[in-house]
Design a protein around this motif. Structure first.
Motif, short mmCIF file in Angstrom:
data_model
loop_
_atom_site.label_atom_id
_atom_site.label_comp_id
_atom_site.label_asym_id
_atom_site.label_seq_id
_atom_site.Cartn_x
_atom_site.Cartn_y
_atom_site.Cartn_z
N LEU A 250 0.83 -1.20 0.00
CA LEU A 250 0.00 0.00 0.00
C LEU A 250 0.87 1.25 0.00
CD1 LEU A 250 -2.55 -0.85 2.86
CD2 LEU A 250 -2.86 -1.19 0.40
N THR A 251 0.29 2.34 -0.49
CA THR A 251 0.90 3.65 -0.34
C THR A 251 -0.06 4.51 0.48
OG1 THR A 251 1.94 3.45 -2.50
CG2 THR A 251 1.86 5.65 -1.54
N GLU A 252 0.48 5.14 1.51
CA GLU A 252 -0.34 5.95 2.41
C GLU A 252 0.22 7.36 2.46
OE1 GLU A 252 0.12 5.35 6.70
OE2 GLU A 252 -2.06 5.25 6.86
N CYS A 253 -0.65 8.35 2.38
CA CYS A 253 -0.21 9.75 2.49
C CYS A 253 -1.10 10.47 3.48
CB CYS A 253 -0.29 10.45 1.13
SG CYS A 253 0.22 12.17 1.21
N GLU A 254 -0.47 11.18 4.37
CA GLU A 254 -1.22 12.04 5.29
C GLU A 254 -0.75 13.45 5.09
OE1 GLU A 254 -3.33 11.15 8.74
OE2 GLU A 254 -1.61 10.02 9.44
N THR A 255 -1.69 14.34 4.77
CA THR A 255 -1.30 15.74 4.66
C THR A 255 -1.65 16.47 5.95
OG1 THR A 255 -3.42 16.32 3.66
CG2 THR A 255 -1.58 15.89 2.17
N TYR A 273 -6.30 12.47 3.87
CA TYR A 273 -5.80 11.09 3.91
C TYR A 273 -5.88 10.41 2.55
CZ TYR A 273 -4.94 6.41 5.70
OH TYR A 273 -4.40 5.18 5.95
N GLY A 274 -4.81 9.73 2.23
CA GLY A 274 -4.80 8.93 1.00
C GLY A 274 -4.26 7.54 1.29
N LEU A 275 -4.93 6.52 0.79
CA LEU A 275 -4.45 5.14 0.93
C LEU A 275 -4.83 4.40 -0.35
CD1 LEU A 275 -3.11 3.12 2.97
CD2 LEU A 275 -5.43 2.42 3.58
N VAL A 276 -3.82 3.84 -1.02
CA VAL A 276 -4.05 3.26 -2.35
C VAL A 276 -3.29 1.95 -2.45
CG1 VAL A 276 -3.93 3.72 -4.84
CG2 VAL A 276 -4.15 5.64 -3.26
N PHE A 277 -3.85 0.97 -3.16
CA PHE A 277 -3.16 -0.29 -3.43
C PHE A 277 -1.86 -0.03 -4.20
CE2 PHE A 277 -7.21 -3.14 -3.67
CZ PHE A 277 -7.08 -3.47 -2.34
N GLY A 278 -0.80 -0.74 -3.84
CA GLY A 278 0.43 -0.75 -4.63
C GLY A 278 1.31 0.46 -4.37
N GLN A 279 2.38 0.54 -5.16
CA GLN A 279 3.26 1.72 -5.10
C GLN A 279 2.65 2.75 -6.04
OE1 GLN A 279 7.52 1.25 -5.50
NE2 GLN A 279 7.41 -0.86 -4.78
N THR A 280 1.90 3.67 -5.47
CA THR A 280 1.08 4.59 -6.25
C THR A 280 1.12 5.96 -5.57
OG1 THR A 280 -0.71 3.61 -4.98
CG2 THR A 280 -0.57 2.95 -7.27
N MET A 287 -4.94 11.97 -3.65
CA MET A 287 -6.13 11.55 -2.89
C MET A 287 -6.25 12.33 -1.59
SD MET A 287 -7.03 7.70 -1.61
CE MET A 287 -8.36 7.37 -0.44
N SER A 288 -5.11 12.50 -0.90
CA SER A 288 -5.18 13.17 0.40
C SER A 288 -5.54 14.65 0.23
CB SER A 288 -3.88 12.98 1.17
OG SER A 288 -2.80 13.48 0.45
N LEU A 289 -5.10 15.26 -0.87
CA LEU A 289 -5.48 16.65 -1.11
C LEU A 289 -6.96 16.79 -1.42
CD1 LEU A 289 -2.41 17.16 -1.13
CD2 LEU A 289 -2.76 18.69 -3.07
N ARG B 50 -10.20 -3.43 4.15
CA ARG B 50 -10.55 -2.13 4.72
C ARG B 50 -9.33 -1.41 5.26
NH1 ARG B 50 -16.04 -4.35 7.46
NH2 ARG B 50 -17.33 -4.09 5.60
N GLY B 51 -9.39 -0.10 5.23
CA GLY B 51 -8.38 0.73 5.88
C GLY B 51 -9.06 1.55 6.95
N ARG B 52 -8.28 2.42 7.59
CA ARG B 52 -8.86 3.34 8.57
C ARG B 52 -8.58 4.77 8.13
NH1 ARG B 52 -10.95 1.32 13.09
NH2 ARG B 52 -10.27 -0.73 13.84
N ILE B 53 -9.57 5.64 8.25
CA ILE B 53 -9.40 7.04 7.89
C ILE B 53 -8.28 7.64 8.73
CG2 ILE B 53 -10.50 9.32 7.83
CD1 ILE B 53 -13.20 7.84 7.47
N GLY B 54 -7.29 8.22 8.08
CA GLY B 54 -6.18 8.81 8.81
C GLY B 54 -5.29 7.77 9.45
N GLY B 55 -5.45 6.50 9.08
CA GLY B 55 -4.60 5.44 9.61
C GLY B 55 -5.08 4.89 10.94
N SER B 56 -5.96 5.65 11.63
CA SER B 56 -6.37 5.19 12.96
C SER B 56 -7.85 5.46 13.25
CB SER B 56 -5.52 5.89 14.03
OG SER B 56 -5.65 7.30 13.89
N GLY B 57 -8.58 6.01 12.27
CA GLY B 57 -9.97 6.41 12.52
C GLY B 57 -10.97 5.34 12.11
N GLN B 58 -12.13 5.81 11.62
CA GLN B 58 -13.20 4.90 11.21
C GLN B 58 -12.78 4.09 9.98
OE1 GLN B 58 -16.26 4.50 12.49
NE2 GLN B 58 -16.68 6.30 13.76
#
Lengths: 360, 149
Positions: A250-255, A273-280, A287-289, B50-58
Motif C-alpha cells: 500500500l501507499t499511504e499519504c497524510e497531509t 488522507y490517502g491510501l491506495v493499493f500498490g506503489q502509487t 487523494m489526500s489533497l 478495509r483501511g482506517r481514515i487517517g490510519g487510525s480512525g473509522q
C-alpha cells in the motif's frame, strides 16, 4: 436512445481476430509473459489493481496484456472480472502503523523517529533517458545497511500528542460500500475515500492540482508518505478467530493542512488522507489533497465554488470505467437517434428557406 | 514487527504462514496430500480490504483482494481450514490439510519440515527488503539562510 442493430457478425469476428494479431505484434519479437509484465511493469500493474479495485498482480498483468497496454481498458477488464467473484467477507482494517516500510518520507519534519527512508524512488533522478536499458538488463544488487525491524510510528501521532492536529474519530462502524449499493450523495468521508482510491489517477491528480493553484486552496504539506506491505486479517466464523490471509502493498499519504480554528475548535492543523493499493504515490498524495478539499463543510470553511470542493462533481466523474463507458458509447450505432435529428434539421432548414423566399 | 508476532495462538501463526507462503514453495515442501474429505471445495472469491481514515480512525473500504478458501476433514476427524491470498485452489487445499495435520501427532515433524522453513524464508525476505530500505535512509540538513544569522 439505443436501438439494437443486427448484422455485421462476420466483420466483428474478423475485427477481433485482427485485434488478436495486432496485439501479438511482430511474431519475430518474443511474446511477452505475464511474469514479465508483473515484475517489470509493476507500476502499471499497481495502477490497474488500484483503479480496478482488486488486488491480484497476476490478473492485472493479464489485463494489461489483453488490453495492449491500454490501462483504462485493463481496469475495465478487472472490474468486470471482480463482479464474477463471490464476496467471502471483509478484512479487519489494515494497520498501517505496522507497515513494513520500504519508503517513508516527511516534508514537515526532517528529524523524525524512524527516519526518512527514500526507498526505490524516481525522486532525485534527472529524468534523462537511460540508454543502458535499451542495451542489456544487467543490474547490480542494491546496497544494504543494518535495519531495525521495529514499527515505524505515524508522523501525525507526534502532532496529536501536542494537540496541534485534529483527532480522528475512532470506531468500528461498518463503512458504506459503493460496490454493493449505488453511491448516494451527500457521501460520508468513508464513502468518499472508497470512491477516490479507485478513481482515475489523472482525474484525481488534476483535482488535487487545482486546489494547489488556488481553486479551493487547503495549504497542504505532506506530513508523511509511506509505502510498504501490511498484513490482511479476516475473522473466520468457522474458526471463531481472525487469521492472516495474506499481505498487500500500500501507499499511504497524510497531509497536514492549515486551519484557522472556529467557534468550537481551537486553531490546529487538519488532515487529509490517502491510501491506495500498490506503489502509487502520485495517486495517494492527490487523494489526500482531494479528501481534505471535500471536507470544507465539516470544518466550517467557505464554499468558493471550486470544483475540488464539489462532492458531486468529484465523485460522479472520478470513475474512469463509468466515464469511458458513457463517453465511448456515443461511437456505437445511434442510427435511429441520428435519423430523427437529420429529419429535424432538414425540416428546420426547409422552413428557413421558405421564409426567406416569402420575404424576397 | 508485523501483526502476526504478538498475541497470536500457535494455530493463528501457522495458518498465517501457510496463507502467505508461495504456492509452489509450499507444494515443494509438502507435495503429497493424505486422503481427506472436502467440507467446502476450494472456492475462489474476493475479500473487501478495509483501511482506517487517517490510519487510525473509522474504517473505509479500500478495495478487494482475491482469496481462495477450502475446508476439509482428515480420516482422523481433524478439520482444517485454508484461506489464502490469490486464486490457487491447490494452495488453499494444501493449507487446509496442513492446518488439520498440525492439530494431530504429526505437528512436531511438520513444524520442522514445513513451517520453520517457511518462517525462515519469510524472515529472510523481509530482512532483505528492510536492509535495502535502511541503505536509503537520509539525513536532511537545512541550509543556513541570511535571516538566521
Amino acid at each position: 436512445m439505443y436501438v439494437a442493430v443486427k448484422g455485421g457478425e462476420r466483420a466483428i469476428d474478423n475485427a477481433h481476430a485482427w485485434l488478436a494479431e495486432e496485439r501479438r505484434g511482430d511474431p519475430a519479437v518474443a511474446d511477452l509473459s505475464l511474469a514479465q509484465i508483473r515484475e517489470q511493469l509493476a507500476l502499471a500493474v499497481n495502477r490497474v489493481m488500484a483503479e480496478g479495485s482488486l488486488y491480484d498482480p497476476d490478473l492485472a498483468a493479464l489485463a494489461i496484456k489483453q488490453s495492449r497496454g491500454d490501462l483504462i481498458e485493463a481496469i475495465f477488464l478487472i472490474r468486470a472480472y471482480r463482479t464474477t467473484l463471490p464476496r467471502l467477507g471483509a478484512s479487519r482494517p489494515v494497520e498501517t502503523a505496522q507497515m513494513a516500510v520500504i519508503r517513508r518520507i516527511s516534508a514537515t519534519f526532517k528529524d523524525l523517529p524512524g527516519g526518512q527512508v527514500l526507498g526505490p524512488t524516481f525522486d532525485y533522478t534527472h529524468r534523462l533517458l537511460d540508454f543502458k536499458l535499451a542495451a542489456d538488463g544487467e543490474v547490480l544488487p542494491a546496497a544494504t545497511a543494518p535495519a531495525d525491524m521495529a514499527d515505524v510510528p505515524h508522523v501525525t501521532g507526534f502532532l496529536n500528542r501536542d494537540g496541534l492536529i485534529e483527532q480522528q474519530p475512532t470506531g468500528n462502524a461498518v463503512p458504506p460500500d459503493l460496490t454493493r449499493e449505488p453511491m448516494e450523495l451527500p457521501a460520508d468521508r468513508a464513502l468518499r475515500l472508497q470512491a477516490i482510491t479507485r478513481g482515475d489517477e489523472g482525474f484525481i491528480l488534476s483535482m488535487a492540482y487545482s486546489t494547489q493553484r488556488g481553486y479551493g486552496r487547503t495549504h497542504a504539506f505532506v506530513g508523511e508518505l509511506r509505502i510498504g506491505t501490511v498484513a490482511v486479517e479476516m475473522d473466520i466464523p468457522e474458526l471463531g478467530f481472525a487469521v492472516n490471509i495474506g499481505e498487500v502493498e500500500l501507499t499511504e499519504c497524510e497531509t497536514v493542512n492549515q486551519f484557522k480554528g472556529s467557534k468550537t475548535e481551537p486553531p490546529q492543523f487538519t488532515r487529509g488522507y490517502g491510501l491506495v493499493f500498490g506503489q502509487t504515490e502520485r495517486k495517494a498524495i492527490a487523494m489526500s489533497l482531494v479528501d481534505r478539499s471535500l471536507r470544507w463543510a465539516e470544518l466550517g470553511e467557505d464554499y468558493t465554488g471550486a470544483p475540488a470542493q464539489d462532492e458531486e462533481f468529484v465523485l460522479m466523474h472520478a470513475d474512469n470505467v463509468q466515464a469511458t463507458g458513457f463517453l465511448e458509447h456515443i461511437k456505437l450505432p445511434h442510427y435511429v437517434d441520428f435519423q430523427s435529428e437529420l429529419e429535424l434539421v432538414r425540416r428546420l432548414r426547409a422552413e428557413v428557406f421558405a421564409a426567406q423566399e416569402a420575404a424576397e | 514487527m508485523t501483526a502476526q508476532a504478538p498475541l497470536q495462538t500457535p494455530r493463528q501463526i501457522w495458518i498465517g504462514l501457510l496463507a502467505r507462503a508461495k504456492p509452489q514453495r509450499l507444494a515443494e515442501l509438502f507435495p503429497d496430500l493424505p486422503p481427506h474429505e472436502l467440507l467446502r471445495a476450494p472456492e475462489i472469491g474476493a475479500v473487501m480490504v478495509r483501511g482506517r481514515i487517517g490510519g487510525s480512525g473509522q474504517p473505509f473500504n479500500l478495495g478487494e483482494m482475491t482469496v481462495t478458501r477450502c475446508a476439509l476433514r482428515l480420516a482422523s476427524g481433524a478439520v482444517g481450514h485454508g484461506h489464502v491470498q490469490g486464486r490457487d485452489k491447490d494452495h488453499a487445499r494444501r493449507a487446509a490439510v496442513l492446518d488439520a495435520l498440525m492439530q494431530g501427532d504429526q505437528a512436531d515433524a511438520l513444524r520442522a519440515s514445513v513451517l520453520e522453513v517457511l518462517q525462515a524464508e519469510e524472515t529472510a525476505r523481509r530482512a532483505t527488503r528492510a536492509a535495502k530500505a535502511a541503505a536509503t535512509r537520509v539525513e536532511f540538513f537545512t541550509m543556513v539562510r541570511g535571516e538566521d544569522q
